[in-house]
Design a protein around this motif. Structure first.
Motif, mmCIF file in Angstrom:
data_model
loop_
_atom_site.group_PDB
_atom_site.id
_atom_site.type_symbol
_atom_site.label_atom_id
_atom_site.label_comp_id
_atom_site.label_asym_id
_atom_site.label_seq_id
_atom_site.Cartn_x
_atom_site.Cartn_y
_atom_site.Cartn_z
ATOM 1 N N UNK A 1 0.852 -1.202 0.000
ATOM 2 C CA UNK A 1 0.000 0.000 0.000
ATOM 3 C C UNK A 1 0.883 1.245 0.000
ATOM 4 N N UNK A 2 0.814 2.024 -1.076
ATOM 5 C CA UNK A 2 1.742 3.150 -1.185
ATOM 6 C C UNK A 2 1.055 4.476 -0.842
ATOM 7 N N UNK A 3 1.887 5.426 -0.451
ATOM 8 C CA UNK A 3 1.453 6.815 -0.244
ATOM 9 C C UNK A 3 0.414 7.028 0.843
ATOM 10 N N UNK A 4 0.476 6.242 1.897
ATOM 11 C CA UNK A 4 -0.476 6.470 3.003
ATOM 12 C C UNK A 4 0.324 6.803 4.267
ATOM 13 N N UNK A 5 0.324 8.080 4.700
ATOM 14 C CA UNK A 5 1.086 8.457 5.893
ATOM 15 C C UNK A 5 0.413 8.003 7.190
ATOM 16 N N UNK A 6 1.252 7.799 8.209
ATOM 17 C CA UNK A 6 0.769 7.370 9.528
ATOM 18 C C UNK A 6 0.908 8.536 10.508
ATOM 19 N N UNK A 7 -0.144 8.826 11.232
ATOM 20 C CA UNK A 7 -0.120 9.884 12.263
ATOM 21 C C UNK A 7 -0.524 9.280 13.599
ATOM 22 N N UNK A 8 0.103 9.760 14.667
ATOM 23 C CA UNK A 8 -0.350 9.333 15.995
ATOM 24 C C UNK A 8 -1.372 10.315 16.548
ATOM 25 N N UNK A 9 -1.259 11.563 16.145
ATOM 26 C CA UNK A 9 -2.171 12.593 16.651
ATOM 27 C C UNK A 9 -3.259 12.832 15.609
ATOM 28 N N UNK A 10 -4.489 12.498 15.979
ATOM 29 C CA UNK A 10 -5.565 12.587 14.984
ATOM 30 C C UNK A 10 -5.789 14.025 14.507
ATOM 31 N N UNK A 11 -5.610 14.998 15.409
ATOM 32 C CA UNK A 11 -5.872 16.388 14.991
ATOM 33 C C UNK A 11 -4.809 16.852 13.984
ATOM 34 N N UNK A 12 -3.568 16.418 14.225
ATOM 35 C CA UNK A 12 -2.502 16.734 13.264
ATOM 36 C C UNK A 12 -2.835 16.081 11.915
ATOM 37 N N UNK A 13 -3.335 14.868 11.966
ATOM 38 C CA UNK A 13 -3.710 14.137 10.746
ATOM 39 C C UNK A 13 -4.821 14.890 9.998
ATOM 40 N N UNK A 14 -5.826 15.325 10.742
ATOM 41 C CA UNK A 14 -6.968 15.994 10.103
ATOM 42 C C UNK A 14 -6.585 17.376 9.564
ATOM 43 N N UNK A 15 -5.581 18.008 10.224
ATOM 44 C CA UNK A 15 -5.097 19.307 9.725
ATOM 45 C C UNK A 15 -4.325 19.132 8.422
ATOM 46 N N UNK A 16 -3.579 18.014 8.333
ATOM 47 C CA UNK A 16 -2.642 17.848 7.211
ATOM 48 C C UNK A 16 -3.255 17.139 6.008
ATOM 49 N N UNK A 17 -4.277 16.300 6.235
ATOM 50 C CA UNK A 17 -4.789 15.457 5.149
ATOM 51 C C UNK A 17 -6.243 15.792 4.837
#
Ligand code: NAP
Length: 268
Positions: A54-70
């Protein structure tokens, strides 16, 4: 259905999360944009065991950081009730619609989420059981309970399950309570000689939780009346059984602006 839906999955390394990753990445009109995993911040999903393809899927531990960035339309939440509640609230904060399979949310949690959905005018689907057969089992049990006042629910799950009784058993008891004449079951002078022998109680109905390795998710609803019993049973033998329901929920939540609890409320 042709519109592309961008999805984030929380809990991708879990047993349900792995099935969800497979389902999302093999569905043509879904795109997996990121995953939330408390252990592998900053990595790519393809770095983690079992996800090399599975390519191009970043992993975040902080959901808010994830939602801000993606960019995302839907969060599929499959972790634990404690963190799952925060993830669901965070998704709604960022106008991302949650589809929640995590079980063990309290009634207060559900009420709070319903309020947030109302305020934000956003869809959210929470289902304690995404297996279509389990939803039918609950509906059939509710139909039967109109005619049978005495009901015992036996739910059986694998021994890694954290919450008891299962969300499905509680939901079944709630659905039955909506049609069943209130009744305290068993003998009036019934006494437990070993505590817990008669299981948990919900409006006079009894719920029994079995935990054994080897099981996945199973439930029997036993209904009794003079001279007869009716047994309604559903078995999930594999976690793939939940994914058709998750897929329907992801598609449906995009068209909804309200809080929905239970897959039965979105199936025709
Ligand atoms: P699981 O295998 O234990 O997976 C849970 C995952 O959540 C693990 O990968 C765990 O990571 C991760 N996690 C724990 N804390 C986290 C955090 N703070 N942030 C992000 N991830 C975190 O459990 P499962 O069998 O997949 O079940 C997941 C949930 O779905 C449970 O609540 C279960 O009852 C529910 N469920 C629902 C249905 C349904 O149809 N609705 C069906 C089956 C199960 P670690 O391994 O590193 O701890």
């Amino acid at each position: 259905m042709s519109d592309t839906i961008k999805v984030i999955i929380a809990g991708p390394r879990g047993r349900m999360g792995r099935e969800a990753v497979k389902m999302v990445t093999s569905t043509e009109h879904f795109i997996l944009t990121a995953v939330v995993d408390h252990k592998n911040d900053g990595m790519m999903l393809s770095d983690l065991e079992g996800f090399q393809n599975i390519s191009n899927v970043p992993v975040y531990s902080d959901i808010r950081k994830c939602l801000q960035s993606e960019e995302a339309d839907v969060l599929i939440e499959l972790t634990t009730p404690e963190v799952g509640m925060d993830h669901t609230i965070a998704a709604l904060e960022y106008n991302v619609r949650p589809v929640v399979g995590t079980t063990g949310f309290s009634q207060e949690d559900l009420t709070q989420l319903e309020q947030i959905c109302q305020e934000k005018n956003l869809g959210c689907i929470i289902a304690p059981n995404f297996a279509i057969g389990a939803v039918l089992m609950m509906k059939f049990a509710q139909m039967a309970a109109k005619y049978f006042n005495d009901v015992e629910i036996i739910e059986l799950h694998h021994d890694k399950k954290l919450d008891a009784p299962s969300g499905t058993a509680v939901k079944t008891a709630q659905m039955i309570s909506a049609v069943r004449e209130a009744k305290t079951q068993g003998h009036l002078n019934e006494k437990e000689t070993l505590q817990g022998a008669r299981g948990a109680q919900y409006n006079g109905m009894h719920i029994h939780s079995v935990r054994l390795p080897g099981l996945i998710a199973h439930q029997e609803v036993l209904l009794g009346a003079d001279g007869q019993t009716l047994t309604i049973r559903h078995d999930s033998y594999d976690r793939s059984s939940f994914m058709s329901g998750v897929k329907v929920a992801v598609e449906t939540v995009m068209k909804q602006n309200r809080f929905v609890y239970g897959l039965e409320n979105i199936l025709d």
